[in-house]
Scaffold this motif. Structure first.
Motif, PDB file in Angstrom:
ATOM      1  N   ASN A  85      43.508  38.647  36.619  1.00 49.97           N
ATOM      2  CA  ASN A  85      42.106  37.966  36.258  1.00 49.97           C
ATOM      3  C   ASN A  85      42.220  36.125  36.709  1.00 49.97           C
ATOM      4  N   LEU A  86      43.536  35.747  36.510  1.00 49.15           N
ATOM      5  CA  LEU A  86      43.441  34.266  36.556  1.00 49.15           C
ATOM      6  C   LEU A  86      43.599  33.854  38.000  1.00 49.15           C
ATOM      7  N   ALA A  87      43.980  35.013  38.812  1.00 52.95           N
ATOM      8  CA  ALA A  87      44.130  34.630  40.129  1.00 52.95           C
ATOM      9  C   ALA A  87      42.717  34.996  40.858  1.00 52.95           C
ATOM     10  N   GLU A  92      37.393  31.737  42.606  1.00 51.71           N
ATOM     11  CA  GLU A  92      36.267  30.878  42.294  1.00 51.71           C
ATOM     12  C   GLU A  92      36.104  29.537  42.171  1.00 51.71           C
ATOM     13  N   LEU A  93      37.195  29.094  41.676  1.00 50.96           N
ATOM     14  CA  LEU A  93      37.477  27.430  41.376  1.00 50.96           C
ATOM     15  C   LEU A  93      38.350  26.598  42.687  1.00 50.96           C
ATOM     16  N   ALA A  94      39.229  27.350  43.326  1.00 49.76           N
ATOM     17  CA  ALA A  94      40.162  26.696  44.283  1.00 49.76           C
ATOM     18  C   ALA A  94      39.115  26.492  45.496  1.00 49.76           C
ATOM     19  N   TYR A 102      45.217  32.987  46.736  1.00 49.06           N
ATOM     20  CA  TYR A 102      44.655  33.558  45.763  1.00 49.06           C
ATOM     21  C   TYR A 102      44.301  35.206  45.775  1.00 49.06           C
ATOM     22  N   ASN A 103      43.499  35.315  47.024  1.00 50.62           N
ATOM     23  CA  ASN A 103      43.337  36.814  47.431  1.00 50.62           C
ATOM     24  C   ASN A 103      44.365  37.514  47.631  1.00 50.62           C
TER      25      ASN A 103
END
Length: 191
Positions: A85-87, A92-94, A102-103
């Motif tokens: 969930n954090l990834a 969305e934020l990176a 992150y993908n």
């Protein structure tokens, strides 16, 4: 023995008369043998009852251990879900340059979670199997205990039958013995 009505006993005649007058009651002897056999069979049934009760406890313990291991796996699964969930949030934020990282992390967490889920489900299945074995052993223990109790009552009734010399009490001994043996057979064949 003389021919004039005077009777003289020989030593063997005296022993025969004494044996006839003081002969053990064959009925009492039969009940004594039956009682000894019932006590022996009852001891075996009591042992089997104790063994199945111990096995039930061991299986229940194994079930609890497997359940704890499954719970640990589900906690591990939840931790991986949180990281996934954090990834996903980081995607969305990176900045665009970091999104592919992150993908890849999301994919890795999904793969790891799938493996963890398989292990957790297998451990839950093993726990249930041990619970089922425990329940089966407890059922068998109850049968052994019932069989032992029936034989103990039959033994007590045999003493009453010997003391009272009542035929109905002897029949009760045979009936309770048959019930005890039948319950022992049911335990042996897992009924």
């Amino acid at each position: 023995m003389s021919g004039h009505g005077f009777h003289v006993h020989g030593p063997h005649d005296h022993e025969l008369e004494h044996a006839a007058q003081h002969a053990p009651d064959s009925h009492a002897g039969q009940l004594a043998v039956i009682t000894a056999i019932l006590a022996t069979v009852g001891a075996i049934f009591a042992y089997m009852g104790g063994a199945t009760q111990a096995n039930a406890g061991l299986y229940k313990n194994d079930a609890a251990i497997k359940k704890t291991e499954a719970s640990n796996q589900w906690n591990f699964y939840q931790a991986k879900s949180s990281k996934q969930n954090l990834a996903e949030l980081a995607i969305e934020l990176a900045p665009d340059a970091r999104k592919s990282f992150y993908n890849d992390e999301v994919k890795r967490y999904k793969t790891e979670k799938a493996e963890i889920m398989l292990v957790a489900k297998q451990l839950e299945k093993e726990s249930k199997d041990f619970d089922d074995k425990s329940a089966e052993q407890m059922h068998q223990h109850h049968r052994w205990a019932q069989a032992t109790t029936a034989l103990q009552v039959a033994i007590a009734m045999a003493a009453i039958a010997l003391l009272t010399k009542r035929k109905w009490s002897e029949y009760l001994v045979y009936g309770l013995s048959a019930v005890g043996i039948a319950l022992g057979a049911a335990a042996w064949f897992h009924f």
